[in-house]
Design a protein around this motif. Structure first.
Motif, mmCIF file in Angstrom:
data_model
loop_
_atom_site.group_PDB
_atom_site.id
_atom_site.type_symbol
_atom_site.label_atom_id
_atom_site.label_comp_id
_atom_site.label_asym_id
_atom_site.label_seq_id
_atom_site.Cartn_x
_atom_site.Cartn_y
_atom_site.Cartn_z
ATOM 1 N N ILE A 189 0.921 -1.218 0.068
ATOM 2 C CA ILE A 189 -0.012 -0.029 -0.064
ATOM 3 C C ILE A 189 0.759 1.248 0.064
ATOM 4 C CG2 ILE A 189 -1.590 1.268 1.205
ATOM 5 C CD1 ILE A 189 -2.907 -1.325 2.177
ATOM 6 N N PRO A 190 1.945 1.516 0.908
ATOM 7 C CA PRO A 190 2.846 2.712 0.646
ATOM 8 C C PRO A 190 3.701 2.717 -0.347
ATOM 9 C CG PRO A 190 3.432 1.059 2.376
ATOM 10 C CD PRO A 190 2.118 0.524 2.135
ATOM 11 N N LEU A 191 3.796 1.621 -0.962
ATOM 12 C CA LEU A 191 4.669 1.559 -2.386
ATOM 13 C C LEU A 191 3.589 2.260 -3.418
ATOM 14 C CD1 LEU A 191 6.990 0.649 -4.255
ATOM 15 C CD2 LEU A 191 5.724 -1.401 -4.483
ATOM 16 N N ILE A 192 2.466 1.697 -3.403
ATOM 17 C CA ILE A 192 1.551 2.339 -4.646
ATOM 18 C C ILE A 192 1.400 3.647 -4.245
ATOM 19 C CG2 ILE A 192 -0.656 1.872 -5.837
ATOM 20 C CD1 ILE A 192 1.670 -0.165 -6.484
ATOM 21 N N LYS A 193 1.090 4.199 -3.241
ATOM 22 C CA LYS A 193 0.795 5.519 -2.945
ATOM 23 C C LYS A 193 1.912 6.420 -3.185
ATOM 24 C CE LYS A 193 -0.398 8.455 0.992
ATOM 25 N NZ LYS A 193 -1.585 8.928 1.094
ATOM 26 N N THR A 194 3.229 6.064 -2.843
ATOM 27 C CA THR A 194 4.443 6.712 -3.178
ATOM 28 C C THR A 194 4.653 6.746 -4.691
ATOM 29 O OG1 THR A 194 5.465 5.908 -1.162
ATOM 30 C CG2 THR A 194 6.955 6.875 -2.991
ATOM 31 N N ALA A 195 4.315 5.697 -5.449
ATOM 32 C CA ALA A 195 4.357 5.569 -6.889
ATOM 33 C C ALA A 195 3.721 6.581 -7.331
ATOM 34 C CB ALA A 195 4.129 4.183 -7.365
ATOM 35 N N GLY A 196 2.264 6.594 -6.867
ATOM 36 C CA GLY A 196 1.187 7.420 -7.470
ATOM 37 C C GLY A 196 1.589 9.081 -7.267
ATOM 38 N N ASN A 197 2.427 9.387 -6.271
ATOM 39 C CA ASN A 197 2.738 10.572 -5.993
ATOM 40 C C ASN A 197 3.909 11.076 -6.949
ATOM 41 O OD1 ASN A 197 0.951 10.777 -3.764
ATOM 42 N ND2 ASN A 197 2.454 10.401 -2.291
ATOM 43 N N LEU A 198 4.753 10.092 -7.363
ATOM 44 C CA LEU A 198 5.675 10.275 -8.299
ATOM 45 C C LEU A 198 5.545 10.135 -9.652
ATOM 46 C CD1 LEU A 198 8.603 8.401 -6.130
ATOM 47 C CD2 LEU A 198 8.272 10.830 -6.261
ATOM 48 N N GLY A 199 4.339 9.994 -9.822
ATOM 49 C CA GLY A 199 3.857 9.686 -11.242
ATOM 50 C C GLY A 199 4.374 8.641 -11.970
ATOM 51 N N MET A 200 4.540 7.388 -11.334
ATOM 52 C CA MET A 200 5.130 5.993 -11.824
ATOM 53 C C MET A 200 3.895 4.999 -12.145
ATOM 54 S SD MET A 200 8.372 5.679 -9.212
ATOM 55 C CE MET A 200 8.979 4.236 -9.687
ATOM 56 N N LEU A 201 2.659 5.432 -11.821
ATOM 57 C CA LEU A 201 1.723 4.664 -12.061
ATOM 58 C C LEU A 201 1.397 4.524 -13.663
ATOM 59 C CD1 LEU A 201 -0.886 4.794 -9.024
ATOM 60 C CD2 LEU A 201 1.108 3.003 -9.442
ATOM 61 N N ASN A 202 0.904 3.309 -14.152
ATOM 62 C CA ASN A 202 0.599 3.142 -15.454
ATOM 63 C C ASN A 202 1.753 3.676 -16.457
ATOM 64 O OD1 ASN A 202 -2.038 2.217 -16.335
ATOM 65 N ND2 ASN A 202 -2.825 4.209 -15.520
ATOM 66 N N SER A 203 2.949 3.192 -16.008
ATOM 67 C CA SER A 203 4.099 3.469 -16.822
ATOM 68 C C SER A 203 4.995 2.159 -16.633
ATOM 69 C CB SER A 203 4.918 4.611 -16.138
ATOM 70 O OG SER A 203 6.423 4.683 -16.756
ATOM 71 N N MET A 204 5.523 1.615 -17.704
ATOM 72 C CA MET A 204 6.272 0.498 -17.997
ATOM 73 C C MET A 204 7.782 0.722 -17.221
ATOM 74 S SD MET A 204 5.527 -2.077 -21.194
ATOM 75 C CE MET A 204 6.022 -0.538 -22.235
ATOM 76 N N TRP A 205 8.108 2.181 -17.359
ATOM 77 C CA TRP A 205 9.486 2.435 -16.797
ATOM 78 C C TRP A 205 9.380 2.398 -15.203
ATOM 79 C CZ3 TRP A 205 12.857 0.931 -20.008
ATOM 80 C CH2 TRP A 205 12.819 0.814 -21.446
ATOM 81 N N GLY A 206 8.126 2.923 -14.712
ATOM 82 C CA GLY A 206 7.932 2.990 -13.344
ATOM 83 C C GLY A 206 8.074 1.928 -12.746
ATOM 84 N N LEU A 207 7.419 0.773 -13.402
ATOM 85 C CA LEU A 207 7.514 -0.623 -12.979
ATOM 86 C C LEU A 207 8.861 -1.349 -12.887
ATOM 87 C CD1 LEU A 207 5.999 -3.190 -12.268
ATOM 88 C CD2 LEU A 207 5.700 -3.598 -14.561
ATOM 89 N N VAL A 208 9.919 -1.023 -13.945
ATOM 90 C CA VAL A 208 11.169 -1.282 -14.155
ATOM 91 C C VAL A 208 12.010 -0.721 -12.941
ATOM 92 C CG1 VAL A 208 13.044 -1.082 -15.560
ATOM 93 C CG2 VAL A 208 11.228 -1.592 -16.682
ATOM 94 N N ILE A 209 11.685 0.606 -12.536
ATOM 95 C CA ILE A 209 12.338 0.841 -11.302
ATOM 96 C C ILE A 209 12.045 0.336 -9.993
ATOM 97 C CG2 ILE A 209 12.681 2.943 -9.975
ATOM 98 C CD1 ILE A 209 12.323 4.746 -12.327
ATOM 99 N N MET A 210 10.814 -0.262 -10.072
ATOM 100 C CA MET A 210 10.349 -0.844 -8.824
ATOM 101 C C MET A 210 11.111 -2.515 -8.655
ATOM 102 S SD MET A 210 6.116 -0.102 -8.528
ATOM 103 C CE MET A 210 5.670 1.568 -8.860
ATOM 104 N N TYR A 211 10.967 -2.932 -9.886
ATOM 105 C CA TYR A 211 11.969 -4.371 -10.033
ATOM 106 C C TYR A 211 13.272 -4.082 -9.764
ATOM 107 C CZ TYR A 211 7.750 -6.960 -12.107
ATOM 108 O OH TYR A 211 6.788 -7.610 -12.323
ATOM 109 N N LEU A 212 13.745 -2.865 -9.793
ATOM 110 C CA LEU A 212 15.381 -2.771 -9.746
ATOM 111 C C LEU A 212 15.416 -2.703 -8.077
ATOM 112 C CD1 LEU A 212 18.222 -1.868 -10.030
ATOM 113 C CD2 LEU A 212 17.470 0.474 -10.145
ATOM 114 N N GLY A 213 14.332 -2.231 -7.239
ATOM 115 C CA GLY A 213 14.439 -1.766 -6.068
ATOM 116 C C GLY A 213 14.137 -3.238 -5.199
#
Length: 275
Positions: free
Chosen positions: A123-147
């Motif tokens: 839940i905090p991950l998705i909330k943070t990702a939304g604030n950073l504009g990383m949702l609905n983005s394949m590159w945002g998903l790639v960054i999460m996989y890096l983490g």
């Protein structure tokens, strides 16, 4: 000394064969039922299909929009592997060669992160990702996989790099090579066995992952193969015949990749575990 074939060896072989057959049972159910009609699946899931329904694969291919979702999965898997290999190999190299207490602390932090369940930070991950504009983005998903993949990847690289003689790097420095050049020209080529191992293990995880992409990729155009296959299961209907055919289609590319590269898995892991 000549190895003798004993009764104990025979028993071990029998046990290994039985275990292998047990592990193949799910594959039998998936493949056999993917070639049945929906009614036949409901009647008897264990029996072989009376008539091979290859039309299931044609329909699944069309309804999945297979080429698009395959491309999405391929882009995400390849990009995630590239960033994981680049960043984690460099990080592991510095943690091994920097003989300071802080290096051990950072390494242990990465290792400890491997045991944190994803559900506890979902839940905090998705909330943070939304604030950073990383949702609905394949590159945002790639960054999460890096983490999420850094812990295991750095752990594997760390064990392997400890076996590389420091003298090779010292000789390169004496010849005028920069620290950056030492890593990419001397060290990184020697990491090929563990790099292939890392690539295989991360590909198996990322290609088959459902939960994280389902939270991040809301746009139907960005769906991966696991996400697209899930939509065969509606609220009132479950198209098992097409879903299983789609599942086989999603497994085939990964099986081809795995069997072509599997010889490097044991070699890479054992090379990194023995010093």
């Amino acid at each position: 000394m000549e190895n003798k074939y004993t009764g104990r060896t025979f028993i071990v072989e029998i046990v290994a064969i039985v275990l292998g057959l047990i592990f193949l049972v799910p594959f039998y159910y998936v493949v056999s039922n993917s070639l049945k009609t929906f009614a036949e699946i409901l009647t008897n899931t264990s029996a072989l299909p009376t008539v091979l329904q290859f039309s299931n694969y044609v329909q699944a291919f069309e309804k999945l929009d297979y080429l698009r979702v395959f491309t999405n999965s391929l882009i995400i898997t390849v990009a995630s592997n590239v960033v994981l290999i680049i960043f984690c190999s460099m990080a592991a190299y510095m943690l091994v060669r920097t003989k300071k207490k802080i290096s051990n602390i950072i390494f242990m932090t990465f290792v400890a992160a491997m045991v944190i369940p994803f559900q506890s930070i979902m839940i905090p991950l998705i909330k943070t990702a939304g604030n950073l504009g990383m949702l609905n983005s394949m590159w945002g998903l790639v960054i999460m996989y890096l983490g999420f993949g850094s812990g295991m990847t750095i752990f594997l690289y760390h064990g392997f790099i400890k076996n590389i003689p420091v003298e090779l790097e010292e000789a390169a420095i004496i010849d005028g090579c920069s620290p950056f050049g030492v890593f990419w020209r001397i060290v990184f080529p020697l990491l090929k066995p563990i790099t292939v191992t890392v690539m295989i293990l991360n590909s198996l995880w990322i290609w088959n992952d459902f939960l994280l992409p389902s939270l991040v990729l809301q746009d139907p155009e960005l769906r991966t193969i696991p996400l697209a296959t899930f939509f065969f299961f509606g609220q009132y209907t479950k198209q098992w015949d097409l879903a299983l055919a789609g599942l086989v289609l999603s497994i085939i590319p990964l099986l081809i990749f795995f069997f072509s590269m599997q010889k490097h898995i044991i070699k890479g892991i054992t090379s990194g575990s023995i010093k």
